[in-house]
Design a protein around this motif. Structure first.
Motif, PDB file in Angstrom:
ATOM      1  N   ARG A  92       0.835  -1.211   0.000  1.00  0.00           N
ATOM      2  CA  ARG A  92       0.000   0.000   0.000  1.00  0.00           C
ATOM      3  C   ARG A  92       0.865   1.255   0.000  1.00  0.00           C
ATOM      4  O   ARG A  92       0.594   2.215  -0.718  1.00  0.00           O
ATOM      5  N   ARG A  96       1.061   4.097  -2.892  1.00  0.00           N
ATOM      6  CA  ARG A  96       0.781   5.503  -2.595  1.00  0.00           C
ATOM      7  C   ARG A  96       1.931   6.425  -2.976  1.00  0.00           C
ATOM      8  O   ARG A  96       1.722   7.607  -3.253  1.00  0.00           O
ATOM      9  N   SER A  97       3.145   5.897  -2.979  1.00  0.00           N
ATOM     10  CA  SER A  97       4.312   6.731  -3.258  1.00  0.00           C
ATOM     11  C   SER A  97       4.745   6.687  -4.716  1.00  0.00           C
ATOM     12  O   SER A  97       5.682   7.383  -5.103  1.00  0.00           O
ATOM     13  N   GLU A 105      -7.007   9.856  -5.796  1.00  0.00           N
ATOM     14  CA  GLU A 105      -6.031  10.095  -4.736  1.00  0.00           C
ATOM     15  C   GLU A 105      -5.905  11.574  -4.402  1.00  0.00           C
ATOM     16  O   GLU A 105      -5.334  11.935  -3.369  1.00  0.00           O
ATOM     17  N   ARG A 239      -1.646  15.019  -3.176  1.00  0.00           N
ATOM     18  CA  ARG A 239      -2.213  13.792  -2.606  1.00  0.00           C
ATOM     19  C   ARG A 239      -2.179  13.823  -1.094  1.00  0.00           C
ATOM     20  O   ARG A 239      -3.086  13.340  -0.425  1.00  0.00           O
ATOM     21  N   SER A 240      -1.122  14.363  -0.526  1.00  0.00           N
ATOM     22  CA  SER A 240      -1.017  14.428   0.936  1.00  0.00           C
ATOM     23  C   SER A 240      -2.111  15.288   1.532  1.00  0.00           C
ATOM     24  O   SER A 240      -2.638  14.986   2.603  1.00  0.00           O
ATOM     25  N   ALA A 243      -5.297  13.194   1.478  1.00  0.00           N
ATOM     26  CA  ALA A 243      -5.259  12.168   2.517  1.00  0.00           C
ATOM     27  C   ALA A 243      -5.469  12.768   3.898  1.00  0.00           C
ATOM     28  O   ALA A 243      -6.172  12.196   4.747  1.00  0.00           O
ATOM     29  N   GLN A 261     -12.423   9.470   2.218  1.00  0.00           N
ATOM     30  CA  GLN A 261     -11.621   9.299   1.013  1.00  0.00           C
ATOM     31  C   GLN A 261     -12.525   8.984  -0.171  1.00  0.00           C
ATOM     32  O   GLN A 261     -13.452   8.184  -0.073  1.00  0.00           O
TER      33      GLN A 261
END
Length: 527
Positions: A92, A96-97, A105, A239-240, A243, A261
């Motif tokens: 995961r 995500r990275s 996202e 994206r951060s 999140a 989300q």
């Protein structure tokens, strides 16, 4: 899920099979019990029961081997689950990275938007609210619309386009050397194409498309202007930020500005987004109550249906069937299989019923709906298969004893567990052959594909759609696999011979799941 379970069973079986089978097989508790009951050592037990815990005498030192085996199975289970959790977490984090980003996202789903002031629209309210809270990262918002009517028109247009494509194929195939002009396909515009005026299919569908396109454009404008719902998808430029926003409380009152989300666009259940929080909670309570009564009292509707489907009831309620059911051969078959057919139909409809109930809860995404339906189905199979067989037979056979001595129910149930081991061993073996074994043959999908190709498929798109792999069916596959896990882990120490059957079941399941996922990914890349 399959590979970790397979690892647990393999590592457990390496120790349990060579240790517990000789320990249980060399004792003689069953022979002594048979001798006390019948006056001689009657062989009224199977060889499988001889290799289980039930063949070990009370207060024997051999019981220490079974007790230590419980700790071994527990240690292996916890260790494999811990390693699997770390593996999934790493996957995961890597997903995500990665630089290969997805639109969802960068977005969050906002529900329970308050009613805006008279001089603002819902979109204006969402924009101003999130721009004030996230001034540096807020990008834009998209308010959810009630597009039911527009979607209906769009689907009608797409249906006419498909009819045109199929009609053109039929028209091209009708052109021969003796008849180069061919025959244009026609159909009737009445009920189910059986009555009404006969028209040229291609011309009629083209005229309908020309008529529906302006209606669709007009309805889309009305939807954007007048049918905004109290839900929105908010986009951020990082994206951060998305999140962080999905895990942040955005209002003092919990029933406003509910943020989560965002699901994938194709996963969203659009009709559920506008449901308010109190409505969702009431729906959830009602659905759980229905599921509870379905799980506990599922035999009631089955018994009622079986009673209504007897030949006598059918002859009474449907007199026109007397000519058919009074035939000797047909009557014999119906008497034998009609009640069982009612049971099979009810159980086949159960997953669809649970999916329907899960959607009624107001869940916003299709994957969460499948997960909720899988949980409900798991409760059903565990209660009615695992607990029903293990506990039900003992309770009904010793009901008088339980009423006179309620405290003895624990000892009675503990004594009944070894006796059910043989049943569940054969149950796991049957699931291996009938469940995944039947799925491995792919006989039913193959027959369905050839029927569609012969009678329904006219274009290449129709053939691709018919040949495309079906859904993996997580709402039934995962609960059934979890039932086998529960049975095998519970009886792995009581009857170690169940472990090889569990290993065979999940080995075949792993191969089938891997092949189906590969086929699904291949079809997606081709699309």
């Amino acid at each position: 899920m399959i590979f970790p379970v397979l690892s647990i069973l393999v590592f457990s079986g390496i120790v349990l099979l060579p240790v517990l089978l000789p320990v249980a097989g060399t004792d003689n508790a069953l022979e002594k019990a048979a001798g006390l009951n019948n006056g001689k050592a009657a062989q009224n037990f199977t060889q499988l029961e001889r290799l289980a815990l039930g063949n070990v005498q009370k207060e024997s030192s051999r019981l220490w081997a079974f007790l230590l085996s419980v700790y071994w199975v527990s240690f292996v289970t916890y260790f494999v689950l811990w390693k699997s959790y770390k593996h999934v977490s790493n996957l995961r984090a890597a997903a995500r990275s990665t630089s290969d980003v997805k639109p969802e996202e960068f977005a969050v789903l906002v529900r329970d938007v308050p009613v805006p002031p008279p001089d603002q629209t819902i979109k204006d309210s969402v924009d101003s609210y999130f721009r004030a809270l996230h001034p540096d990262t807020f990008y834009r918002s998209m308010v959810v619309m009630d597009h039911t009517k527009a979607d209906k028109i769009y689907q009608e247009i797409e249906s006419h386009k498909q009819k045109i494509a199929r009609a053109e194929v039929v028209y091209a195939e009708s052109k021969t050397a003796s008849k180069p002009e061919g025959t244009k396909p026609t159909h009737r515009i009445g009920f189910l194409g059986l009555i009404g005026k006969k028209v040229d299919t291609i011309e009629y569908c083209n005229d309908k498309i020309k008529e529906l396109v302006p209606k669709l454009e007009s309805e889309q404008k009305i939807t954007l202007r007048e049918k905004q719902q109290q839900a929105a998808i908010v986009f951020f430029n990082r994206r951060s930020a998305a999140a962080s926003a999905s895990q942040t409380l955005h209002a003092q009152m919990y029933d406003r500005w509910t943020v989560m989300q965002a699901p994938e666009p194709r996963e969203i259940v659009w009709s559920n987004l506008s449901k308010k929080i109190y409505e969702r909670q009431i729906r959830q309570v009602v659905v759980y109550a229905i599921v509870f009564f379905t799980v506990v009292f599922y035999m009631v509707p089955i018994t009622a249906i079986s009673a209504l489907t007897t030949l006598e009831k059918l002859r009474e309620k449907l007199p026109f069937l007397k000519v058919v059911v009074d035939q000797k051969e047909i009557k014999t078959v119906l008497q034998a299989y009609l009640p069982q057919l009612a049971l099979i139909v009810f159980l086949a409809l159960l997953p669809s019923l649970l999916m329907f109930l899960s959607k009624l809860e107001g869940i916003p995404s299709q994957s969460h709906t499948v997960r909720a339906a899988a949980g409900k189905y798991f409760y059903f199979v565990v209660f009615n298969v695992f607990l029903g067989v293990t506990i039900g037979s003992t309770l009904f056979s010793a009901l008088t004893t339980i009423i006179n001595n309620p405290r003895g129910i624990i000892n009675m149930l503990a004594n009944s567990l070894p006796g059910s081991a043989t049943f569940f061993l054969t149950f796991v073996a049957l699931k291996f052959f009938v469940g995944y074994g039947l799925e491995l043959s792919r006989l039913v999908p193959l027959i369905i594909f050839h029927l569609k190709r012969k009678y329904l498929c006219k274009t290449e798109d129709d053939v691709k759609a018919a040949w495309a792999p079906s859904d993996l069916g997580y709402n039934t596959r995962v609960p059934n696999d979890m039932l086998i896990v529960t049975i095998v882990l519970c009886y792995s120490v009581i009857a170690p011979l169940i472990i090889p059957f569990g290993v065979a079941y999940f080995s075949l399941g792993w191969l089938i799941a891997k092949n189906q996922v590969s086929q699904e990914l291949l079809s997606l890349t081709q699309v």
